[in-house]
Design an enzyme around this catalytic site. Structure first.
Site, PDB file in Angstrom:
ATOM      1  N   ARG A 160     -61.498  -7.513 -25.419  1.00  0.00           N
ATOM      2  CA  ARG A 160     -60.568  -8.515 -24.897  1.00  0.00           C
ATOM      3  C   ARG A 160     -59.669  -7.893 -23.842  1.00  0.00           C
ATOM      4  O   ARG A 160     -59.175  -6.789 -24.026  1.00  0.00           O
ATOM      5  CB  ARG A 160     -59.721  -9.063 -26.055  1.00  0.00           C
ATOM      6  CG  ARG A 160     -60.479 -10.012 -26.913  1.00  0.00           C
ATOM      7  CD  ARG A 160     -59.732 -10.370 -28.170  1.00  0.00           C
ATOM      8  NE  ARG A 160     -58.327 -10.695 -27.960  1.00  0.00           N
ATOM      9  CZ  ARG A 160     -57.539 -11.156 -28.916  1.00  0.00           C
ATOM     10  NH1 ARG A 160     -58.018 -11.363 -30.129  1.00  0.00           N
ATOM     11  NH2 ARG A 160     -56.279 -11.404 -28.677  1.00  0.00           N
ATOM     12  N   ARG A 171     -47.623  -7.791 -26.975  1.00  0.00           N
ATOM     13  CA  ARG A 171     -47.960  -8.820 -27.969  1.00  0.00           C
ATOM     14  C   ARG A 171     -47.298  -8.521 -29.315  1.00  0.00           C
ATOM     15  O   ARG A 171     -46.896  -9.439 -30.034  1.00  0.00           O
ATOM     16  CB  ARG A 171     -49.488  -8.928 -28.120  1.00  0.00           C
ATOM     17  CG  ARG A 171     -50.140  -9.552 -26.893  1.00  0.00           C
ATOM     18  CD  ARG A 171     -51.636  -9.318 -26.857  1.00  0.00           C
ATOM     19  NE  ARG A 171     -52.342  -9.939 -27.945  1.00  0.00           N
ATOM     20  CZ  ARG A 171     -53.499  -9.496 -28.454  1.00  0.00           C
ATOM     21  NH1 ARG A 171     -54.067  -8.414 -27.961  1.00  0.00           N
ATOM     22  NH2 ARG A 171     -54.072 -10.125 -29.425  1.00  0.00           N
TER      23      ARG A 171
HETATM   24  P1  AMP Z   1     -54.880 -14.143 -30.847  1.00  0.00           P
HETATM   25  O1  AMP Z   1     -56.369 -14.067 -30.700  1.00  0.00           O
HETATM   26  O2  AMP Z   1     -54.466 -14.966 -32.062  1.00  0.00           O
HETATM   27  O3  AMP Z   1     -54.203 -12.807 -30.792  1.00  0.00           O
HETATM   28  O4  AMP Z   1     -54.338 -14.984 -29.576  1.00  0.00           O
HETATM   29  C1  AMP Z   1     -54.531 -14.515 -28.259  1.00  0.00           C
HETATM   30  C2  AMP Z   1     -53.501 -15.139 -27.331  1.00  0.00           C
HETATM   31  O5  AMP Z   1     -53.648 -16.572 -27.349  1.00  0.00           O
HETATM   32  C3  AMP Z   1     -52.056 -14.894 -27.704  1.00  0.00           C
HETATM   33  O6  AMP Z   1     -51.582 -13.637 -27.219  1.00  0.00           O
HETATM   34  C4  AMP Z   1     -51.366 -16.070 -27.030  1.00  0.00           C
HETATM   35  O7  AMP Z   1     -51.266 -15.877 -25.618  1.00  0.00           O
HETATM   36  C5  AMP Z   1     -52.362 -17.199 -27.251  1.00  0.00           C
HETATM   37  N1  AMP Z   1     -52.098 -17.917 -28.514  1.00  0.00           N
HETATM   38  C6  AMP Z   1     -52.879 -17.945 -29.640  1.00  0.00           C
HETATM   39  N2  AMP Z   1     -52.332 -18.729 -30.588  1.00  0.00           N
HETATM   40  C7  AMP Z   1     -51.172 -19.211 -30.061  1.00  0.00           C
HETATM   41  C8  AMP Z   1     -50.143 -20.057 -30.554  1.00  0.00           C
HETATM   42  N3  AMP Z   1     -50.172 -20.565 -31.796  1.00  0.00           N
HETATM   43  N4  AMP Z   1     -49.083 -20.318 -29.735  1.00  0.00           N
HETATM   44  C9  AMP Z   1     -49.030 -19.833 -28.492  1.00  0.00           C
HETATM   45  N5  AMP Z   1     -49.955 -19.011 -27.961  1.00  0.00           N
HETATM   46  C10 AMP Z   1     -51.030 -18.698 -28.730  1.00  0.00           C
END
Ligand code: AMP
Length: 216
Positions: A160, A171
């Site tokens: 990613r 993050r």
């Molecule tokens: P993740 O795979 O859950 O780490 O999500 C990757 C990215 O997607 C995050 O760093 C955010 O930019 C976005 N993202 C995922 N879920 C959310 C959420 N519930 N609210 C806002 N942004 C999200």
């Protein structure tokens, strides 16, 4: 696979905390439908949908996508699941999202994973994903059978863009700022279950035992 009473749950944990792998084990053991907002967003980015184009800027910067965009996307998904048990991964990430979801559909349980940040930063460097399914591999402790290929489909694995160490640090900061008020929100509702550990294998048996009891 065990049949269970209708059970709706959320899994929360920092990026790289093993949420994806623990979720995978939950799905293998229990009969949940699953939705991960990160996977939904990445699929939208790949397909260049209006949501994907808008979300991409935030994802690349390690920032949260605005609430209105993500809420619409996930509530559609939850409605589509209908009258089945489900597990949400990556949603909610803000109090506004948590309140919105609670008013739309209360949940029975919130599983929170706590893994030290130094462990996470090391782990994420070796993380590879299969984008269409969200399946996650790690070159140290969860290798694909064929290097660079998904075990189920044989398709290509990728790293990613937001898994580079600088973006991961960002993050983690975003996560830390959000998690406390969210944990407080669910603690007050009496549905927060916290699990600590350095590895997924340490955390998983505790989650499994908890769920076995919770869904009886
Ligand atoms: P993740 O795979 O859950 O780490 O999500 C990757 C990215 O997607 C995050 O760093 C955010 O930019 C976005 N993202 C995922 N879920 C959310 C959420 N519930 N609210 C806002 N942004 C999200």
């Amino acid at each position: 696979m065990r049949k269970l009473k209708l059970f709706r749950a959320i899994i929360m944990g920092a990026p790289g905390s093993g949420k994806g792998t623990i979720s995978d084990r939950i799905l293998k053991r229990f009969n949940f439908k699953y939705a991960a907002t990160g996977d939904l967003l990445r699929q939208n980015v790949k397909m260049k949908t209006p949501l994907g184009i808008e979300a991409d800027k935030y994802i690349k910067a390690g920032q949260l996508v605005p609430d209105d965009l993500i809420i619409k996307c996930i509530l559609n998904r939850v409605s589509a699941i209908g009258n089945d048990s489900w597990l949400l991964d990556g949603f909610p990430r803000t109090i506004a999202q948590a309140e919105y979801l609670w008013n739309f559909q209360p949940v029975e349980s919130v599983i929170q994973l706590s893994v030290p940040h130094d462990v996470i930063i090391e782990r994420v460097k070796d993380r590879w994903v299969h984008l269409p399914s969200g399946r996650v591999y790690n070159l140290h402790f969860n290798k694909p059978k064929v290097p660079g290929r998904d075990d189920v489909t044989g398709e290509e694995l990728v790293q990613r863009e937001d898994d580079d160490p600088e973006t991961v640090k960002k993050r983690l900061e975003v996560y830390d700022a959000c998690i406390k008020p969210m944990a407080d929100f669910y603690r007050q509702l009496g549905i927060l279950a916290e699990f600590e550990g350095r590895t997924t294998d340490e955390i998983w048996p505790k989650v499994q035992t908890y769920l076995e009891k919770a869904i009886k």
